[in-house]
Design a protein around this motif. Structure first.
Motif, PDB file in Angstrom:
ATOM      1  N   GLY A 160      82.831 -44.222   0.059  1.00  0.00           N
ATOM      2  CA  GLY A 160      82.571 -43.681   1.385  1.00  0.00           C
ATOM      3  C   GLY A 160      81.181 -43.956   1.901  1.00  0.00           C
ATOM      4  N   VAL A 161      80.295 -44.454   1.023  1.00  0.00           N
ATOM      5  CA  VAL A 161      78.940 -44.832   1.429  1.00  0.00           C
ATOM      6  C   VAL A 161      78.964 -46.289   1.873  1.00  0.00           C
ATOM      7  CG1 VAL A 161      76.538 -45.019   0.695  1.00  0.00           C
ATOM      8  CG2 VAL A 161      77.982 -43.199  -0.220  1.00  0.00           C
ATOM      9  N   GLN A 162      78.208 -46.613   2.910  1.00  0.00           N
ATOM     10  CA  GLN A 162      78.195 -47.975   3.433  1.00  0.00           C
ATOM     11  C   GLN A 162      77.768 -48.969   2.347  1.00  0.00           C
ATOM     12  OE1 GLN A 162      75.675 -48.548   6.823  1.00  0.00           O
ATOM     13  NE2 GLN A 162      76.327 -50.663   7.162  1.00  0.00           N
ATOM     14  N   GLY A 163      78.624 -49.963   2.101  1.00  0.00           N
ATOM     15  CA  GLY A 163      78.341 -50.972   1.086  1.00  0.00           C
ATOM     16  C   GLY A 163      78.784 -50.578  -0.310  1.00  0.00           C
ATOM     17  N   GLY A 164      79.313 -49.381  -0.465  1.00  0.00           N
ATOM     18  CA  GLY A 164      79.740 -48.910  -1.779  1.00  0.00           C
ATOM     19  C   GLY A 164      81.246 -48.796  -1.879  1.00  0.00           C
ATOM     20  N   PRO A 170      76.140 -49.198  -3.330  1.00  0.00           N
ATOM     21  CA  PRO A 170      75.518 -49.917  -2.214  1.00  0.00           C
ATOM     22  C   PRO A 170      74.385 -50.817  -2.723  1.00  0.00           C
ATOM     23  CG  PRO A 170      75.735 -47.577  -1.734  1.00  0.00           C
ATOM     24  CD  PRO A 170      76.051 -47.760  -3.182  1.00  0.00           C
ATOM     25  N   PRO A 171      73.998 -51.825  -1.951  1.00  0.00           N
ATOM     26  CA  PRO A 171      72.922 -52.726  -2.397  1.00  0.00           C
ATOM     27  C   PRO A 171      71.607 -51.979  -2.621  1.00  0.00           C
ATOM     28  CG  PRO A 171      74.104 -53.660  -0.534  1.00  0.00           C
ATOM     29  CD  PRO A 171      74.582 -52.237  -0.675  1.00  0.00           C
ATOM     30  N   VAL A 172      70.849 -52.460  -3.609  1.00  0.00           N
ATOM     31  CA  VAL A 172      69.542 -51.895  -3.928  1.00  0.00           C
ATOM     32  C   VAL A 172      68.470 -52.890  -3.481  1.00  0.00           C
ATOM     33  CG1 VAL A 172      68.038 -51.028  -5.761  1.00  0.00           C
ATOM     34  CG2 VAL A 172      70.513 -50.698  -5.919  1.00  0.00           C
ATOM     35  N   GLU A 173      67.413 -52.384  -2.900  1.00  0.00           N
ATOM     36  CA  GLU A 173      66.316 -53.234  -2.446  1.00  0.00           C
ATOM     37  C   GLU A 173      65.690 -53.986  -3.627  1.00  0.00           C
ATOM     38  OE1 GLU A 173      61.913 -52.696  -0.331  1.00  0.00           O
ATOM     39  OE2 GLU A 173      63.353 -51.031  -0.376  1.00  0.00           O
ATOM     40  N   SER A 174      65.253 -55.229  -3.387  1.00  0.00           N
ATOM     41  CA  SER A 174      64.708 -56.066  -4.451  1.00  0.00           C
ATOM     42  C   SER A 174      63.357 -55.556  -4.934  1.00  0.00           C
ATOM     43  CB  SER A 174      64.558 -57.510  -3.949  1.00  0.00           C
ATOM     44  OG  SER A 174      63.884 -58.304  -4.905  1.00  0.00           O
ATOM     45  N   LEU A 175      63.109 -55.744  -6.212  1.00  0.00           N
ATOM     46  CA  LEU A 175      61.787 -55.434  -6.782  1.00  0.00           C
ATOM     47  C   LEU A 175      60.759 -56.494  -6.432  1.00  0.00           C
ATOM     48  CD1 LEU A 175      62.815 -54.285 -10.377  1.00  0.00           C
ATOM     49  CD2 LEU A 175      61.734 -52.850  -8.654  1.00  0.00           C
TER      50      LEU A 175
END
Length: 421
Positions: A160-164, A170-175
């Motif tokens: 129910g979460v966008q991208g999940g 959902p996507p995680v921001e890059s390190l």
């Protein structure tokens, strides 16, 4: 008066009969010799991809989670606790890292993923150290529990979460990544020349300075850090004494339970960090089944490395390299490496003759001839064999290195406080 630091006695860690620890210069010569043979094979077969910069960069990325899992196993087993649960602790790291990472940022995800793995380590320590349950049984149970827990939590947290979805976060921001300017381009140019040995060294080094994640840098730094802590500090000495002879360590004032707990929790944290690498760096999201047995391969890398950080790093690099063949021209490269395998088997047969192991020599030579015939009579290998290569290499390396291994003496053995009195 005798103190806990007096446990640094030669009797705590004797060498295995007939074993000889490789010195750093000898180890470097072995690595250089292996690279020279690989260079010869590259020139003969024309498979330039086996040592190019992109191949080595991919191999490094694939080696990091294996190496972190192996480091986790090393910490636990040096204290005398077998940790088959590394796979489950990596699974917890992937889920908790992605869960926290997409909400509060990637570095928060790294911290929470480590904590998730450490919780698995704490559970393993309670079961094995406090309740004295068989270590293998506990590790398998943790693997099953971690898989079940993440399958239950993923739909609740991500659906129910966008991208999940029920199986993906959902996507995680890059390190972020870094490349050493100037040096990376120069090494890539030198690698493209195709020169003997020099181009191959350039490819290897280029992979270490091109598009490297900051988490990779941390993981690489943990190898010498682990060696220094465990072999050059009083804390490490006491911890290793618990894995060699906990009764003797207790008699000298070492709190064996405390050191076992600390080691297994750190073990879980390192495995969790390996899981974080998979869900934030290798892929910017959690995905069910993401670890793909890397916890077990990390355990194999630790055994290959003879429970030493340096050997573990070489083992992780080897397994990461074979795994990278799946992603970059796998069939051609694996076919070229058949020739390298045949050469190494012939060298092994000659070495067996020197050691007067004539039966072993004949068998090794026969296998080498068969591998050479396979290479000579075919132009490529089936994709199924390419996919299975990392696991086949794992089995071969462990079987061939088994004769020189020496685990900590009390590894996996039950211990009760005060049993030596």
């Amino acid at each position: 008066m005798t103190t806990a630091t007096d446990v640094n006695q030669p009797t705590l860690q004797p060498a295995a009969p007939g074993s000889r620890r490789l010195s750093l210069p000898v180890l470097l010569l072995v690595i250089a010799g292996g690279l020279a043979l690989t260079s010869i094979v590259r020139i003969i077969t024309g498979a330039d991809g086996i040592t190019n910069v992109s191949q080595m960069s991919t191999a490094l990325q694939l080696a990091v989670p294996i190496g972190l899992a192996g480091l986790g196993g090393l910490w636990a087993e040096r204290s005398g606790v077998v940790n088959i649960g590394l796979e489950g602790m990596m699974i917890l790291g992937t889920w908790f890292g992605a869960w926290a990472g997409y909400q509060w940022g990637p570095w928060t995800g790294v911290l929470v993923g480590i904590i998730g793995g450490a919780i698995g380590g704490l559970l393993h320590a309670i079961i094995t150290v406090t309740f004295n349950v068989n270590h293998i049984v506990s590790g398998v149970a943790i693997n099953i529990l971690a898989l079940g827990a993440t399958r239950y939590l993923a739909p609740l947290a991500f659906e129910g979460v966008q991208g999940g979805s029920a199986k993906q976060s959902p996507p995680v921001e890059s390190l972020g990544h870094f490349t050493v300017p100037g040096l990376s381009d120069w090494l890539s140019t030198l690698n493209s020349k195709g020169w003997f040995f020099l181009s191959d060294i350039a490819g290897l080094l280029g992979g270490l300075v091109t598009n490297v994640s900051w988490l990779t840098l941390i993981a690489v730094a943990l190898i010498p850090a682990t060696w220094w802590i465990l072999w050059r500090t009083p804390f490490g000495l006491r911890l290793r004494s618990c894995g060699e002879n906990p009764i003797a360590a207790e008699s000298l004032g070492v709190n064996v339970y405390k050191y076992k707990y600390l080691a297994v929790i750190i073990s879980g944290g390192l495995a969790g960090l390996g899981g974080v690498f998979l869900s934030i760096v290798a892929n910017p999201f959690y995905l069910e089944g993401q670890t793909s047995g890397r916890g077990y391969i990390g355990l194999a890398a630790m055994i290959f490395g003879n429970w030493m950080p340096g050997g573990l790093a070489i083992g992780a690099g080897l397994f990461g390299y074979t795994d990278s063949l799946n992603l970059r021209g796998g069939a051609e490269n694996v076919h070229a490496l058949l020739l390298l395998g045949a050469i190494l088997l012939v060298i092994g047969a000659i070495w067996s003759v020197v050691k007067k192991k004539y039966v072993t020599s004949v068998i090794t030579l026969a296998v080498g001839v068969l591998v050479f015939l396979w290479y000579s009579l075919t132009d490529e290998v089936p994709n199924q064999i390419v996919s299975a290569t990392p696991y086949v290499i794992t089995l071969l390396v462990l079987s061939l290195s088994a004769q020189r291994l020496r685990m900590p003496k009390a590894d996996g053995m039950p211990y009760r406080k005060g049993q030596g009195k």
